[in-house]
Scaffold this active site. Structure first.
Site, PDB file in Angstrom:
ATOM      1  N   CYS A   1      49.776 -40.693  16.278  1.00 34.42           N
ATOM      2  CA  CYS A   1      50.684 -41.539  15.516  1.00 34.42           C
ATOM      3  C   CYS A   1      50.113 -42.937  15.355  1.00 34.42           C
ATOM      4  CB  CYS A   1      52.024 -41.656  16.251  1.00 34.42           C
ATOM      5  SG  CYS A   1      52.789 -40.063  16.589  1.00 34.42           S
TER       6      CYS A   1
ATOM      7  N   GLY B   1      50.083 -40.884  10.420  1.00 41.05           N
ATOM      8  CA  GLY B   1      51.303 -40.099  10.529  1.00 41.05           C
ATOM      9  C   GLY B   1      52.094 -40.087   9.252  1.00 41.05           C
TER      10      GLY B   1
ATOM     11  N   ASN C   1      52.013 -43.674  20.773  1.00 42.85           N
ATOM     12  CA  ASN C   1      50.917 -42.873  20.246  1.00 42.85           C
ATOM     13  C   ASN C   1      50.189 -42.282  21.445  1.00 42.85           C
ATOM     14  OD1 ASN C   1      47.666 -43.649  18.829  1.00 42.85           O
ATOM     15  ND2 ASN C   1      48.777 -41.731  18.810  1.00 42.85           N
ATOM     16  N   GLY C   2      50.132 -40.968  21.497  1.00 45.80           N
ATOM     17  CA  GLY C   2      49.455 -40.314  22.611  1.00 45.80           C
ATOM     18  C   GLY C   2      50.291 -39.183  23.136  1.00 45.80           C
TER      19      GLY C   2
ATOM     20  N   TYR D   1      36.965 -39.053  12.970  1.00 48.79           N
ATOM     21  CA  TYR D   1      37.844 -38.595  11.899  1.00 48.79           C
ATOM     22  C   TYR D   1      39.067 -39.469  11.691  1.00 48.79           C
ATOM     23  CZ  TYR D   1      41.478 -35.992   9.522  1.00 48.79           C
ATOM     24  OH  TYR D   1      42.475 -35.645   8.668  1.00 48.79           O
TER      25      TYR D   1
HETATM   26  P1  5GP Z   1      39.073 -26.848   9.047  1.00 47.36           P
HETATM   27  O1  5GP Z   1      39.186 -26.651   7.584  1.00 47.36           O
HETATM   28  O2  5GP Z   1      37.732 -26.445   9.610  1.00 47.36           O
HETATM   29  O3  5GP Z   1      40.209 -26.235   9.790  1.00 47.36           O
HETATM   30  O4  5GP Z   1      39.224 -28.399   9.320  1.00 47.36           O
HETATM   31  C1  5GP Z   1      38.177 -29.272   9.029  1.00 47.36           C
HETATM   32  C2  5GP Z   1      38.613 -30.336   8.074  1.00 47.36           C
HETATM   33  O5  5GP Z   1      39.830 -30.892   8.516  1.00 47.36           O
HETATM   34  C3  5GP Z   1      37.595 -31.442   7.998  1.00 47.36           C
HETATM   35  O6  5GP Z   1      37.403 -31.768   6.623  1.00 47.36           O
HETATM   36  C4  5GP Z   1      38.234 -32.605   8.721  1.00 47.36           C
HETATM   37  O7  5GP Z   1      38.006 -33.818   8.041  1.00 47.36           O
HETATM   38  C5  5GP Z   1      39.693 -32.281   8.758  1.00 47.36           C
HETATM   39  N1  5GP Z   1      40.305 -32.563  10.066  1.00 47.36           N
HETATM   40  C6  5GP Z   1      39.745 -32.607  11.275  1.00 47.36           C
HETATM   41  N2  5GP Z   1      40.658 -32.862  12.218  1.00 47.36           N
HETATM   42  C7  5GP Z   1      41.820 -33.016  11.602  1.00 47.36           C
HETATM   43  C8  5GP Z   1      43.148 -33.328  12.030  1.00 47.36           C
HETATM   44  O8  5GP Z   1      43.414 -33.528  13.220  1.00 47.36           O
HETATM   45  N3  5GP Z   1      44.074 -33.404  11.068  1.00 47.36           N
HETATM   46  C9  5GP Z   1      43.787 -33.197   9.745  1.00 47.36           C
HETATM   47  N4  5GP Z   1      44.758 -33.309   8.844  1.00 47.36           N
HETATM   48  N5  5GP Z   1      42.572 -32.897   9.311  1.00 47.36           N
HETATM   49  C10 5GP Z   1      41.600 -32.803  10.223  1.00 47.36           C
HETATM   50 MG    MG Z   2      38.098 -33.641   5.794  1.00 50.10          MG
END
Ligand code: 5GP
Ligand code: MG
Length: 481
Positions: free
Chosen positions: A5, A32, A106-107, A249
């Protein structure tokens, strides 16, 4: 319950805090999208508004109007599967014998059940199963007996896990970061006050200056008149456990975390990716948006490398920005469709070429599988995939919703098996050592649980990678120090 968050807290000299809080939540929207909320205090009483959805949808002009007061805290909540229910929306607020309390978290605590059960046995009634409410009740109880600083310290000695908090006790705004500093939290100076925020981009939005990160185990108390703040180092851990995934990320590239601009860290990760597993191809292509800074670092290193042929950096995938996040779609079928709706190749940059696709991470493998196929359909001669993070082999218990072990493509597959599964011509991930180097941190000070399967916290059913001081939760209310 996992919560990734965004939190903010603001104290101003004599301007209403509601609008600045609202703008800073906008700046943290990426952290979030399920709900957003603000609690303010006007010197006499609390005002609160929490709504579902994006910040822009959760608040109307009248809502901001009624949020009186020069102090306040705010929260944006990340949607996690199965938790789409209003009682979990934050800030959490309660009134009790010694005043009012608002809390943004957050956490994720790993001993919330234990502390919560103990408080429930003492008569505390909980309205949600969230760990944030446990912190609020524990703090409320301690405040009956102790001053603010000691009450926070006592609560910190009882809870274990990841927490960056902004708290409002009556008209005083506080920031607290867990002893391992797992999630970010920083403090900034505004023209007429001070702000706490998950990321410095929120402070930039308010035309403020980043002062510094809140230290792990530190409490920051903003003066209620907006003219200053005090800090207290309440707990000191031997090692930190910063989440490396924030840099990879989660955080905005324009935020500064741990004195490093996230954008530059990502570019450096991309450069290391070239050094470790660079492969000659006609074009290097980012997966938008998360792969962009990695790909620019990777392409730059490739073009500086005297032994390489040189590559073209091309934006060969167009992103439809109106499609929401694909990650949280409930079924695999929907996730695949969503990737296709979201990303479309620009054929001329792909046709007849060898392509290296760069993304930040592979979680389930949906995105890369789909994109490799898209590239081939668009006429790519070969598709190489390079990933700016190590293999994600284990779940996150510290607030990043990464899916469970059986959904993680790397949980029980070798890199070669994953390459085969996503049908790429070649696949490489970045090493854990390279991540630590790019972040300028020792591995012992990072939380690497999702890539090693060993956690810096004592989590039931998992192994830990260090001597963890799991606090004994002790007596809930007697101060002895
Ligand atoms: P995958 O399609 O392999 O399940 O997820 C990888 C993609 O999801 C990558 O493009 C990455 O940027 C994104 N991604 C990685 N971790 C997260 C996350 O915690 N939440 C979201 N919404 N996207 C994520
Ligand atoms: Mg992505």
């Amino acid at each position: 319950m996992q919560e990734k968050c965004g939190v903010v807290g603001i104290s101003l000299e004599d301007r209403a805090a509601a609008r600045p809080l609202y703008y800073s939540l906008y700046a943290l929207q990426h952290r979030g999208q399920e709900s957003a909320g603000i609690v303010t205090h006007d010197g006499f009483q609390q005002h609160s508004h929490v709504g579902m959805g994006l910040v822009g949808d959760a608040f109307g002009p009248e809502d901001l109007q009624q949020l009186n007061g020069t102090q306040g805290i705010g929260h944006v909540r990340y949607p996690t599967a199965g938790s789409v229910n209003a009682p979990c929306a934050q800030p959490f607020s309660v009134s009790f014998k010694s005043g009012s309390l608002g809390l943004s978290h957050n956490g994720n605590l790993v001993n919330a059940d234990e502390v919560g059960d103990q408080l429930a046995n003492l008569g505390h009634a909980f309205t949600s199963d969230g760990d944030t409410e446990v912190i609020a009740h524990d703090l409320a109880r301690n405040l009956l007996e102790e001053d603010l600083v000691r009450a926070v310290k006592r609560t910190m000695s009882r809870i274990h896990g990841s927490y960056s908090l902004t708290i409002m006790h009556d008209d005083t705004v506080l920031g607290v970061r867990d002893p391992e500093g797992n999630r970010p939290l920083c403090i900034g100076e505004l023209e007429d006050g001070y702000a706490l925020a998950s990321e410095s981009a929120a402070i930039d939005t308010l035309d403020g200056e980043l002062i510094r990160d809140v230290k792990p185990g530190e409490l920051v108390v903003l003066h209620a008149d907006g003219t200053g703040y005090d800090t207290y180092q309440l707990v000191q851990a031997e090692n930190t456990a910063h989440c490396f995934f924030e840099h990879v990320y989660f955080a905005r590239p324009d935020s500064i975390i741990n004195e490093e601009l996230v954008y530059e860290v990502r570019r450096e990760l991309g450069r290391q990716l070239w050094d470790e597993s660079g492969i000659d191809s006609d074009v290097v292509m980012p997966v938008p948006d998360s792969g962009r800074s990695f790909a620019s670092g990777y392409a730059e290193a490739a073009n500086e490398d005297p032994n390489a042929d040189g590559v073209e950096f091309a934006e060969g995938l167009m992103k439809n920005r109106y499609v929401g996040r694909t990650f949280i779609m409930p079924t695999q079928d929907e996730r695949e469709r969503a990737v296709r709706m979201k990303l479309n190749p620009i054929k001329s940059t792909v046709e007849g070429k060898t392509v290296t696709l760069i993304d930040d991470s592979i979680v389930r493998g949906t995105t890369s599988t789909q994109l490799v196929e898209l590239m081939r359909d668009a006429g790519a001669e070969a598709v190489h995939v390079r990933i700016g993070a190590p293999q994600i082999i284990a779940p996150c218990y510290m607030g990043i919703d990464m899916a469970s072990r059986d959904e993680l493509i790397a949980a029980d597959r070798s890199v070669e098996e994953i390459r085969d599964e996503i049908e790429a011509d070649s696949l490489s991930y970045l090493s854990i050592d390279a991540v630590a180097a790019a972040l300028n941190q020792s591995k012992a000070d990072l939380c690497l649980g999702c890539v090693t399967g060993e956690y810096p916290y004592d989590i039931e059913g998992e192994t830990t990678d260090r001597e963890v001081d799991r606090p004994s939760i002790g007596d809930p209310q007697l101060a002895d120090d």
